[in-house]
Design a protein around this motif. Structure first.
Motif, short mmCIF file in Angstrom:
data_model
loop_
_atom_site.label_atom_id
_atom_site.label_comp_id
_atom_site.label_asym_id
_atom_site.label_seq_id
_atom_site.Cartn_x
_atom_site.Cartn_y
_atom_site.Cartn_z
N ALA A 1 0.84 -1.20 0.00
CA ALA A 1 0.00 0.00 0.00
C ALA A 1 0.87 1.25 0.00
O ALA A 1 2.02 1.23 0.44
N ALA A 2 0.30 2.34 -0.50
CA ALA A 2 1.00 3.63 -0.52
C ALA A 2 0.05 4.70 -0.01
O ALA A 2 -0.98 4.97 -0.62
N LEU A 3 0.40 5.30 1.12
CA LEU A 3 -0.42 6.34 1.72
C LEU A 3 0.33 7.67 1.70
O LEU A 3 1.53 7.72 2.00
N GLY A 4 -0.40 8.73 1.39
CA GLY A 4 0.21 10.05 1.36
C GLY A 4 0.19 10.75 2.70
O GLY A 4 0.92 11.72 2.92
N ARG A 5 -0.68 10.30 3.60
CA ARG A 5 -0.77 10.88 4.94
C ARG A 5 -1.31 9.83 5.90
O ARG A 5 -1.83 8.79 5.47
N PRO A 6 -1.20 10.04 7.21
CA PRO A 6 -1.68 9.03 8.16
C PRO A 6 -3.16 8.73 7.98
O PRO A 6 -3.98 9.64 7.84
N LEU A 7 -3.50 7.46 8.00
CA LEU A 7 -4.88 7.04 7.78
C LEU A 7 -5.79 7.58 8.89
O LEU A 7 -6.98 7.82 8.67
N GLY A 8 -5.25 7.76 10.08
CA GLY A 8 -6.04 8.26 11.19
C GLY A 8 -6.57 9.66 11.00
O GLY A 8 -7.44 10.11 11.75
N GLU A 9 -6.08 10.37 9.99
CA GLU A 9 -6.57 11.72 9.72
C GLU A 9 -7.88 11.71 8.92
O GLU A 9 -8.56 12.74 8.82
N LEU A 10 -8.24 10.55 8.35
CA LEU A 10 -9.48 10.46 7.60
C LEU A 10 -10.68 10.33 8.54
O LEU A 10 -10.58 9.69 9.59
N PRO A 11 -11.83 10.89 8.18
CA PRO A 11 -13.04 10.67 8.97
C PRO A 11 -13.57 9.26 8.70
O PRO A 11 -13.90 8.92 7.57
N ALA A 12 -13.63 8.42 9.73
CA ALA A 12 -13.89 7.01 9.48
C ALA A 12 -14.70 6.36 10.59
O ALA A 12 -14.65 6.78 11.75
N THR A 13 -15.42 5.31 10.20
CA THR A 13 -16.09 4.40 11.13
C THR A 13 -15.58 3.00 10.86
O THR A 13 -15.46 2.60 9.69
N TYR A 14 -15.28 2.26 11.91
CA TYR A 14 -14.89 0.86 11.76
C TYR A 14 -16.00 -0.01 12.34
O TYR A 14 -16.37 0.15 13.51
N VAL A 15 -16.54 -0.91 11.52
CA VAL A 15 -17.60 -1.82 11.95
C VAL A 15 -16.98 -3.17 12.27
O VAL A 15 -16.49 -3.86 11.37
N LYS A 16 -16.98 -3.55 13.54
CA LYS A 16 -16.42 -4.84 13.96
C LYS A 16 -17.53 -5.87 14.08
O LYS A 16 -18.52 -5.68 14.80
N CYS A 17 -17.37 -6.98 13.36
CA CYS A 17 -18.33 -8.08 13.41
C CYS A 17 -17.86 -9.08 14.47
O CYS A 17 -16.81 -9.71 14.33
N LEU A 18 -18.64 -9.22 15.53
CA LEU A 18 -18.16 -9.88 16.74
C LEU A 18 -17.99 -11.38 16.62
O LEU A 18 -17.20 -11.97 17.35
N LEU A 19 -18.73 -12.03 15.71
CA LEU A 19 -18.54 -13.47 15.54
C LEU A 19 -17.23 -13.80 14.84
O LEU A 19 -16.80 -14.95 14.83
N ASP A 20 -16.58 -12.78 14.31
CA ASP A 20 -15.28 -12.96 13.65
C ASP A 20 -14.14 -12.53 14.58
O ASP A 20 -13.04 -12.23 14.13
N GLY A 21 -14.40 -12.51 15.87
CA GLY A 21 -13.42 -12.06 16.85
C GLY A 21 -13.86 -10.73 17.44
O GLY A 21 -14.23 -9.81 16.71
N ARG A 22 -13.79 -10.61 18.76
CA ARG A 22 -14.35 -9.43 19.41
C ARG A 22 -13.42 -8.21 19.34
O ARG A 22 -13.87 -7.07 19.43
#
Length: 231
Positions: free
Chosen positions: A165-186
């Motif tokens: 992968a090639a990123l131009g800036r830290p990914l944490g600067e993007l406005p984001a939501t992470y959806v964790k599916c709990l049956l695939d590990g909590r």
């Protein structure tokens, strides 16, 4: 009204989002499901990781989309995360659905123990074959849903998994939501847990498995709608 661009994970095409896209449209949104190069109806198109990044960017720019919510599931979090920064001011929010995330200079396979995938790539001539039905057990899927994933899934182009992968800036600067599916590990993977420390990232959870567009499509659509409203 929000414009969602939906990108499924390994082996899957835009067809995987049929029920989610329908629910989003019922809620008054627009929803485009993108099939990446080398998969489904585009299976004959050569593809590497950067091809997949460009697939997403090209879709947004070709249709002159604005105020876009990009949604990446599983593998596709890697190209979607890169595309999100490349579309600049067209982006409203990015949602990672139980997804891998891009790490600058690392490939999809670098992010976790992946010798079994590398062996599968070598044995199959460079493509990652769809998983057998038993691999989907315990993920909240019906037998019919598993059969559809297995029979309609296509081998995944191996170069997309091995290119960095090639990123131009830290990914944490993007406005984001992470959806964790709990049956695939909590717990989210370490790279995701680090990103969730950013005040621009938010965590949502679903009590289902790794393929929520099949197991809980309306609940997933509701979460996507909620993420867009909070953006």
């Amino acid at each position: 009204m929000t414009r969602f661009v939906l990108v499924a994970g390994a082996w899957l095409g835009g067809w995987a989002w049929d029920e989610v896209a329908s629910a989003l449209r019922e809620a008054g949104h627009e929803a485009d499901a993108v099939t990446l190069s080398g998969l489904a109806e585009r299976r004959e198109v050569p593809a590497g990781l950067h091809t997949h990044v460009q697939d997403v960017v090209d879709h947004v720019e070709r249709h002159d989309l604005r105020d876009v919510v990009l949604v990446g599931h599983s593998y596709s979090g890697v190209p979607v995360g890169q595309a999100a920064e490349r579309i600049g001011g067209r982006l409203r929010h990015v949602v990672f659905v139980d997804a891998n995330v891009p790490v600058d200079g690392e490939s999809f396979l670098d992010g976790f123990p992946s010798d079994h995938i590398r062996e599968a790539l070598a044995a199959s001539g460079g493509a990652w074959p769809p998983l057998p039905p038993g691999a989907y057990a315990g993920q909240g899927l019906t037998d019919a849903q598993i059969e559809r994933i297995v029979t309609e899934g296509t081998p995944h182009p191996g170069a997309t998994l091995t290119e960095p992968a090639a990123l131009g800036r830290p990914l944490g600067e993007l406005p984001a939501t992470y959806v964790k599916c709990l049956l695939d590990g909590r717990e989210p993977a370490p790279a995701v847990a680090a990103l969730l420390k950013s005040d621009r990232w938010h965590l949502a959870e679903m009590n289902t498995g790794h393929w929520p567009m099949f197991s809980q499509p309306r609940e997933l659509a509701r979460l996507l709608d909620e993420a867009a409203r909070q953006a």
